[in-house]
Design a protein around this motif. Structure first.
Motif, PDB file in Angstrom:
ATOM      1  N   TYR A 171       0.868  -1.205   0.069  1.00 44.17           N
ATOM      2  CA  TYR A 171       0.011  -0.115  -0.211  1.00 44.17           C
ATOM      3  C   TYR A 171       0.838   0.962   0.093  1.00 44.17           C
ATOM      4  N   ASP A 172       0.411   2.279  -0.590  1.00 44.35           N
ATOM      5  CA  ASP A 172       1.262   3.439  -0.467  1.00 44.35           C
ATOM      6  C   ASP A 172       0.782   4.143   0.870  1.00 44.35           C
ATOM      7  N   GLY A 173       1.872   4.958   1.257  1.00 42.57           N
ATOM      8  CA  GLY A 173       1.591   5.455   2.630  1.00 42.57           C
ATOM      9  C   GLY A 173       3.004   5.913   3.487  1.00 42.57           C
ATOM     10  N   VAL A 174       3.084   6.235   4.527  1.00 45.76           N
ATOM     11  CA  VAL A 174       4.093   6.450   5.284  1.00 45.76           C
ATOM     12  C   VAL A 174       4.286   6.166   6.603  1.00 45.76           C
ATOM     13  N   LEU A 175       5.583   5.969   6.826  1.00 44.60           N
ATOM     14  CA  LEU A 175       5.962   5.297   8.190  1.00 44.60           C
ATOM     15  C   LEU A 175       6.037   6.378   9.199  1.00 44.60           C
ATOM     16  N   LEU A 176       5.397   6.462  10.278  1.00 45.43           N
ATOM     17  CA  LEU A 176       5.884   7.722  11.001  1.00 45.43           C
ATOM     18  C   LEU A 176       7.008   7.521  11.945  1.00 45.43           C
ATOM     19  N   GLY A 177       7.504   6.517  12.188  1.00 49.91           N
ATOM     20  CA  GLY A 177       8.725   6.118  12.943  1.00 49.91           C
ATOM     21  C   GLY A 177       9.018   4.779  13.113  1.00 49.91           C
ATOM     22  N   VAL A 178      10.262   4.427  13.521  1.00 48.58           N
ATOM     23  CA  VAL A 178      10.700   2.867  13.548  1.00 48.58           C
ATOM     24  C   VAL A 178      11.754   2.831  14.547  1.00 48.58           C
ATOM     25  N   VAL A 212      16.726  -0.185  22.383  1.00 49.21           N
ATOM     26  CA  VAL A 212      16.913   0.072  20.997  1.00 49.21           C
ATOM     27  C   VAL A 212      16.424   1.325  20.810  1.00 49.21           C
ATOM     28  N   PRO A 213      17.189   2.301  19.955  1.00 46.87           N
ATOM     29  CA  PRO A 213      16.720   3.530  19.793  1.00 46.87           C
ATOM     30  C   PRO A 213      15.068   3.623  18.825  1.00 46.87           C
ATOM     31  N   VAL A 214      14.704   4.704  18.785  1.00 44.14           N
ATOM     32  CA  VAL A 214      13.582   5.127  18.028  1.00 44.14           C
ATOM     33  C   VAL A 214      14.124   6.058  17.048  1.00 44.14           C
ATOM     34  N   LYS A 215      13.641   5.886  15.800  1.00 42.35           N
ATOM     35  CA  LYS A 215      13.814   6.852  14.768  1.00 42.35           C
ATOM     36  C   LYS A 215      12.296   7.486  14.438  1.00 42.35           C
ATOM     37  N   ASP A 264      16.376 -20.874  19.391  1.00 48.11           N
ATOM     38  CA  ASP A 264      15.269 -19.827  19.305  1.00 48.11           C
ATOM     39  C   ASP A 264      15.810 -18.443  19.959  1.00 48.11           C
ATOM     40  N   GLY A 265      16.924 -18.277  20.221  1.00 46.73           N
ATOM     41  CA  GLY A 265      17.452 -16.958  21.122  1.00 46.73           C
ATOM     42  C   GLY A 265      17.529 -15.734  20.314  1.00 46.73           C
ATOM     43  N   ALA A 266      17.138 -15.715  19.107  1.00 48.13           N
ATOM     44  CA  ALA A 266      17.185 -14.249  18.451  1.00 48.13           C
ATOM     45  C   ALA A 266      15.891 -13.969  17.694  1.00 48.13           C
ATOM     46  N   MET A 267      15.816 -12.786  17.697  1.00 50.40           N
ATOM     47  CA  MET A 267      14.557 -12.148  16.738  1.00 50.40           C
ATOM     48  C   MET A 267      15.386 -10.818  16.256  1.00 50.40           C
ATOM     49  N   GLY A 268      14.973 -10.373  15.060  1.00 43.24           N
ATOM     50  CA  GLY A 268      15.185  -9.116  14.493  1.00 43.24           C
ATOM     51  C   GLY A 268      13.979  -8.460  13.751  1.00 43.24           C
ATOM     52  N   ILE A 269      13.415  -7.463  14.521  1.00 43.34           N
ATOM     53  CA  ILE A 269      12.322  -6.753  13.844  1.00 43.34           C
ATOM     54  C   ILE A 269      12.387  -5.362  14.005  1.00 43.34           C
ATOM     55  N   ALA A 270      12.249  -4.680  12.680  1.00 48.37           N
ATOM     56  CA  ALA A 270      11.942  -3.235  13.026  1.00 48.37           C
ATOM     57  C   ALA A 270      10.477  -2.934  13.065  1.00 48.37           C
ATOM     58  N   VAL A 271      10.085  -2.250  14.236  1.00 49.21           N
ATOM     59  CA  VAL A 271       8.884  -2.083  14.365  1.00 49.21           C
ATOM     60  C   VAL A 271       8.333  -0.554  14.118  1.00 49.21           C
ATOM     61  N   THR A 331      18.736   3.869   2.951  1.00 48.06           N
ATOM     62  CA  THR A 331      18.588   3.522   4.288  1.00 48.06           C
ATOM     63  C   THR A 331      17.491   4.246   5.267  1.00 48.06           C
ATOM     64  N   VAL A 332      16.412   3.494   5.812  1.00 47.70           N
ATOM     65  CA  VAL A 332      15.661   3.961   6.415  1.00 47.70           C
ATOM     66  C   VAL A 332      15.911   4.421   7.747  1.00 47.70           C
ATOM     67  N   ALA A 333      16.410   3.366   8.487  1.00 50.90           N
ATOM     68  CA  ALA A 333      16.924   3.636   9.633  1.00 50.90           C
ATOM     69  C   ALA A 333      18.235   2.699   9.889  1.00 50.90           C
ATOM     70  N   THR A 334      18.949   3.001  11.041  1.00 53.44           N
ATOM     71  CA  THR A 334      20.182   2.082  11.500  1.00 53.44           C
ATOM     72  C   THR A 334      19.934   2.387  12.981  1.00 53.44           C
ATOM     73  N   LEU A 335      19.536   1.414  13.447  1.00 46.61           N
ATOM     74  CA  LEU A 335      19.184   1.327  15.145  1.00 46.61           C
ATOM     75  C   LEU A 335      20.428   0.725  15.798  1.00 46.61           C
ATOM     76  N   ASP A 336      21.323   1.163  16.591  1.00 43.31           N
ATOM     77  CA  ASP A 336      22.127   0.417  17.342  1.00 43.31           C
ATOM     78  C   ASP A 336      21.605   0.238  18.897  1.00 43.31           C
ATOM     79  N   ALA A 337      21.678  -0.929  19.269  1.00 46.91           N
ATOM     80  CA  ALA A 337      21.356  -1.343  20.466  1.00 46.91           C
ATOM     81  C   ALA A 337      22.266  -1.065  21.612  1.00 46.91           C
ATOM     82  N   THR A 338      21.872  -0.656  22.871  1.00 46.23           N
ATOM     83  CA  THR A 338      22.477  -0.733  23.903  1.00 46.23           C
ATOM     84  C   THR A 338      22.326  -2.030  24.923  1.00 46.23           C
ATOM     85  N   ALA A 339      23.481  -2.346  25.420  1.00 43.16           N
ATOM     86  CA  ALA A 339      23.415  -3.728  26.232  1.00 43.16           C
ATOM     87  C   ALA A 339      24.250  -3.483  27.561  1.00 43.16           C
TER      88      ALA A 339
END
Ligand SMILES: [Cu+2]
Length: 358
Positions: free
Chosen positions: A240-247, A285-288, A320-327, A268-276
């Motif tokens: 669908y056409d549209g916009v992403l408000l943030g990720v 994980v930051p939000v853009k 089953d230890g990992a996931m990677g999802i941009a939300v 590149t829409v976003a590069t998010l570096d996690a803190t641990a």
């Protein structure tokens, strides 16, 4: 810590750019536990915790619904594989309107706070609608993990529900701490706005659709995490056409980075570096945000590529230890098209032509 996070959320809100959380997103899972979607992984069987129920309380004055899952007994040092897990529970939406935000917390029977560490994840799914990116799945409307992601309200926007919509709640607990918790409850407070309007005369909201852009593409989100450094990538196609408000992003322990690219636009829409922490346990994980630019534009047919990098310092494969999802939150250019995602009413009573879609 909670106070600091709340302040962060308040700053976002004050700036008028509130997005998904008062702590940078660590959103949730759809996981192997998506029984209804048919993604349950082979060999993943959890014992079912007995006596866990869902209680829904509506506060008509404050315009909130509080969903409460429990009680749950959580012995110390118990992995998510060993912990008896609550069954899927269903909340039937009692009104027409918009869900505006999700505020999760864990408490004991006396109302004292229980640390979010014991929440492996919670996920809400609207069984009456299909996901706009992965229509093979139900619409995934909210999720949180140990970081207790708080999804703040975005002024002017909301997630539209219809009376009778069935929201399935998947909860998975664990307890990596040395303290046992008895009779713990997960509470999620959801502010809402009724479609018919109320005394405040609030204006209609614009509809948002949660966008889960997963390294597993449209499959099961969880995957085995190799020892050491690793990267997993997947793609989804925007329909669908549209916009992403943030990720924001969702990773598990030892996660380093999540990158979202629009391959069709070569951007590149976003590069998010996690803190641990020092041991590699994920903290945030930051939000853009793109709200101020009017959103990041997606066109129908755009291919999105998602990459997640990990550095698993345990030197063991974590099953089953990992996931990677941009939300993120998606707003369709033509919201009427999104009505097609409503699933046909199940023909339980054998009545044909009961679809609301057309
Ligand atoms: Cu997860």
């Amino acid at each position: 810590m909670k106070r600091i996070l709340t302040i962060c959320g308040a700053i976002l809100l004050n700036a008028g750019i509130a997005f998904a959380q008062d702590k940078p997103v660590e959103a949730p899972h759809d996981m192997q536990h998506m029984h209804h979607g048919g993604f349950m992984q082979e060999g993943m069987h959890h014992a079912v915790a007995k006596g866990v129920t869902l209680d829904a309380k509506i506060d008509g004055v404050a315009h909130t619904v509080t969903l409460r899952v429990g009680p749950m007994n959580l012995p110390a040092h118990t992995s998510h594989m060993k912990m008896p897990q609550p069954p899927d529970l269903v909340w039937e939406v009692p009104m027409e309107g918009w869900l505006l935000a999700y505020h999760p917390r864990l408490v004991d029977a006396n109302g004292n706070a229980v640390p979010g560490t014991v929440l492996h994840h919670v996920a809400f799914w609207n069984e009456n609608r299909a996901d706009f990116l992965c229509p093979n799945k139900e619409e995934h409307i909210f999720g949180a993990g140990s970081e207790m992601t708080d999804w703040a309200e975005i002024p002017g926007y909301g997630y539209r529900v219809q009376k009778g919509d069935k929201i399935r709640i998947e909860t998975m607990m664990y307890n990596p701490t040395a303290t046992s918790y008895d009779k713990a409850y997960l509470e999620v407070v959801i502010p809402f706005q009724e479609a018919a309007g109320d005394a405040s005369g609030a204006a209609a909201r614009k509809n948002v659709y949660p966008a889960w852009m997963d390294v597993a593409s449209c499959g099961n989100s969880g995957y085995d995490l190799p020892a050491g450094k690793s990267e997993k990538t997947g793609t989804v196609t925007v329909k669908y056409d549209g916009v992403l408000l943030g990720v924001g992003g969702h990773l598990h322990d030892y996660g380093k980075q999540i990158v979202l690219q629009d391959v069709s636009r070569k951007e590149t829409v976003a590069t998010l570096d996690a803190t641990a922490d020092a041991e590699g346990h994920l903290e945030s994980v930051p939000v853009k945000l793109f709200v101020q630019e009017g959103g990041y534009r997606f066109a129908k047919g755009d291919v999105l590529k998602i990459s997640a990098t990990y550095d698993n310092s345990t030197w063991k494969v974590l099953r089953d230890g990992a996931m990677g999802i941009a939300v993120g939150y998606f707003v369709a250019a033509d919201d009427a098209k999104m009505a097609a995602l409503r699933r046909k009413a199940p023909a339980i009573h054998g009545m044909a032509g009961m679809s609301h879609d057309h």
